[in-house]
Motif scaffolding. Structure first.
Motif, PDB file in Angstrom:
ATOM      1  N   ALA A 229     -42.030 -27.120  26.803  1.00 25.24           N
ATOM      2  CA  ALA A 229     -42.694 -25.439  27.102  1.00 25.24           C
ATOM      3  C   ALA A 229     -43.640 -25.331  28.401  1.00 25.24           C
ATOM      4  N   VAL A 230     -43.440 -24.146  29.089  1.00 24.67           N
ATOM      5  CA  VAL A 230     -43.781 -24.464  30.364  1.00 24.67           C
ATOM      6  C   VAL A 230     -44.750 -22.773  30.080  1.00 24.67           C
ATOM      7  N   LEU A 231     -45.738 -22.655  30.450  1.00 25.62           N
ATOM      8  CA  LEU A 231     -46.554 -21.685  30.092  1.00 25.62           C
ATOM      9  C   LEU A 231     -47.411 -21.451  31.249  1.00 25.62           C
ATOM     10  N   SER A 232     -47.755 -20.168  31.482  1.00 29.55           N
ATOM     11  CA  SER A 232     -48.572 -19.795  32.834  1.00 29.55           C
ATOM     12  C   SER A 232     -49.772 -19.583  32.667  1.00 29.55           C
ATOM     13  N   THR A 233     -50.270 -20.598  31.760  1.00 29.65           N
ATOM     14  CA  THR A 233     -52.025 -20.218  31.679  1.00 29.65           C
ATOM     15  C   THR A 233     -52.340 -21.751  30.879  1.00 29.65           C
ATOM     16  N   THR A 234     -53.993 -21.898  31.512  1.00 30.89           N
ATOM     17  CA  THR A 234     -54.308 -23.365  30.926  1.00 30.89           C
ATOM     18  C   THR A 234     -54.640 -23.422  29.433  1.00 30.89           C
ATOM     19  N   LEU A 235     -55.146 -21.805  28.867  1.00 30.01           N
ATOM     20  CA  LEU A 235     -55.097 -21.586  27.604  1.00 30.01           C
ATOM     21  C   LEU A 235     -53.787 -21.577  26.938  1.00 30.01           C
ATOM     22  N   GLY A 236     -52.575 -21.535  27.611  1.00 27.96           N
ATOM     23  CA  GLY A 236     -51.499 -21.104  26.624  1.00 27.96           C
ATOM     24  C   GLY A 236     -51.027 -23.056  26.364  1.00 27.96           C
ATOM     25  N   VAL A 237     -51.287 -23.121  27.658  1.00 30.31           N
ATOM     26  CA  VAL A 237     -51.004 -25.362  27.548  1.00 30.31           C
ATOM     27  C   VAL A 237     -51.616 -25.735  26.791  1.00 30.31           C
ATOM     28  N   ARG A 238     -52.933 -25.145  26.601  1.00 33.96           N
ATOM     29  CA  ARG A 238     -53.962 -26.253  25.614  1.00 33.96           C
ATOM     30  C   ARG A 238     -53.739 -25.988  24.238  1.00 33.96           C
ATOM     31  N   SER A 239     -53.245 -24.838  23.953  1.00 37.62           N
ATOM     32  CA  SER A 239     -53.211 -24.098  22.707  1.00 37.62           C
ATOM     33  C   SER A 239     -51.873 -24.662  22.431  1.00 37.62           C
ATOM     34  N   ALA A 240     -50.601 -24.831  22.880  1.00 40.96           N
ATOM     35  CA  ALA A 240     -49.225 -25.286  22.661  1.00 40.96           C
ATOM     36  C   ALA A 240     -49.224 -27.011  22.237  1.00 40.96           C
ATOM     37  N   ILE A 241     -50.649 -28.149  23.324  1.00 42.09           N
ATOM     38  CA  ILE A 241     -51.006 -29.336  22.936  1.00 42.09           C
ATOM     39  C   ILE A 241     -51.270 -29.275  21.576  1.00 42.09           C
ATOM     40  N   MET A 242     -52.382 -28.453  21.209  1.00 41.34           N
ATOM     41  CA  MET A 242     -52.957 -28.847  20.255  1.00 41.34           C
ATOM     42  C   MET A 242     -52.444 -27.931  18.578  1.00 41.34           C
ATOM     43  N   ALA A 243     -50.847 -27.103  18.987  1.00 43.10           N
ATOM     44  CA  ALA A 243     -50.249 -26.963  17.841  1.00 43.10           C
ATOM     45  C   ALA A 243     -49.200 -28.046  17.964  1.00 43.10           C
ATOM     46  N   GLY A 244     -49.010 -29.323  18.367  1.00 42.53           N
ATOM     47  CA  GLY A 244     -48.656 -29.895  18.210  1.00 42.53           C
ATOM     48  C   GLY A 244     -46.914 -29.718  18.988  1.00 42.53           C
ATOM     49  N   ALA A 245     -46.955 -28.796  20.344  1.00 39.58           N
ATOM     50  CA  ALA A 245     -45.438 -28.382  20.540  1.00 39.58           C
ATOM     51  C   ALA A 245     -45.379 -29.931  21.567  1.00 39.58           C
ATOM     52  N   ALA A 246     -46.390 -31.057  21.987  1.00 39.45           N
ATOM     53  CA  ALA A 246     -45.879 -32.234  22.211  1.00 39.45           C
ATOM     54  C   ALA A 246     -47.380 -32.038  23.412  1.00 39.45           C
ATOM     55  N   PRO A 247     -47.151 -33.404  24.137  1.00 36.64           N
ATOM     56  CA  PRO A 247     -48.265 -32.487  24.600  1.00 36.64           C
ATOM     57  C   PRO A 247     -47.845 -32.737  26.319  1.00 36.64           C
TER      58      PRO A 247
END
Length: 304
Positions: A229-247
């Motif tokens: 996934a490619v996200l434009s905010t730090t919060l978005g990246v953190r949330s996706a990682i915590m949700a289990g999308a990928a490291p």
């Protein structure tokens, strides 16, 4: 009229003042010029218009009928000119009273609040206001180049050679995973496996993403996998990682609280450390005075 066909505002203003004061000397005193200069301006206007505008006598100066018409026409034009001058003066004042800062998201979210607080303590309520724009490092550099930011803060490991710069802090990029991920359980991953794994990443132009890609390239393990996934905010990246999308990879500043709370786990990568400078950049040989003072406050803070 001027040579370009535009109204001679100074001559119109002189004529209007003479008409209002009924005195050449009073008009010259108001304008801060000699009576001769006022007379020459009005005479030039008369020559341009081909009409007598003012009658001078021992009792003072009076408008002719043509002069009355011209002064009436000039009133709105002079009012607009004054309004424009006032707006420009306000713009200049606002520019002096505002420091326009563009900063990468990591710096904007995790360092600038403390820096701005230090700035306010130093300058008080009368100091220039900080106007902050948060964007990725590439966009910050372009904002400084374009003159839309007085000062920029970036996290890219390569500083632009056409801008002035100074390192103000250091940061590391951490690979992090959800606690249940196998990398989190083992605590480490090889650089080669990292490069071949789909990760949650920031967009191209982000200093964080570039630091990761450059570190892997230097380790002879260029990235080969497409992002998960490619996200434009730090919060978005953190949330996706915590949700289990990928490291994923984020600034150590951005994930410190999550690691302490157990929401994310830091994963060691081989034997290298992804460290990068955090730098201020500006256009020209030196920052503008307000930006320079702000940078001085930042430079006095303990480096991380």
């Amino acid at each position: 009229m001027t040579r370009t066909g535009e109204p001679d505002l100074e001559a119109l203003r002189a004529l209007s003042l003479v008409a209002a004061e009924r005195s050449m000397s009073a008009a010259s005193a108001h304008l801060g010029v000699s009576q001769q200069a006022v007379s020459l301006r009005i005479r030039g206007l008369e020559n341009d218009l081909g009409a007598r505008l003012l009658v001078r006598s021992a009792r003072g100066s009076q408008l002719t009928p043509a002069g009355e018409v011209v002064v009436g026409w000039a009133a709105r034009l002079l009012a607009s000119a004054d309004e424009f001058s006032d707006a420009v003066a306000t713009l200049r004042t606002d520019r002096r009273r505002t420091i326009r800062i563009a900063a990468s998201l990591t710096i904007a979210e995790h360092l600038l609040p403390e820096w701005i607080a230090g700035w306010r303590i130093r300058t008080g309520d009368d100091g220039p206001m900080v106007q902050l724009t948060a964007e990725n490092s590439s966009a910050v550099i372009e904002s400084v180049r374009a003159g839309s930011a007085d000062l920029g803060f970036i996290e890219t490991p390569f500083l632009p050679d056409d801008l002035g710069s100074v390192v103000v802090a250091h940061d590391t990029v951490d690979v992090v995973a959800q606690p249940g991920h196998r990398w989190a359980r083992s605590g480490s991953v090889s650089a080669r496996e990292l490069a071949a794994t789909s990760l949650v990443l920031r967009e191209q132009g982000s200093g964080t993403r570039r630091a990761l890609e450059d570190a892997l390239l230097a380790a002879d393990c260029p990235v080969t996998a497409e992002p998960a996934a490619v996200l434009s905010t730090t919060l978005g990246v953190r949330s996706a990682i915590m949700a289990g999308a990928a490291p994923g990879a984020l600034s150590s500043l951005a994930v410190a609280d999550d690691i302490r709370a157990g929401r994310l786990v830091r994963v060691e990568v081989g034997c290298f450390r992804m460290e990068r400078p955090l730098a201020a950049v500006w256009s020209g040989t030196a920052p503008q005075p307000g930006a320079r003072d702000f940078l001085d406050v930042v430079a006095r803070r303990p480096r991380r």
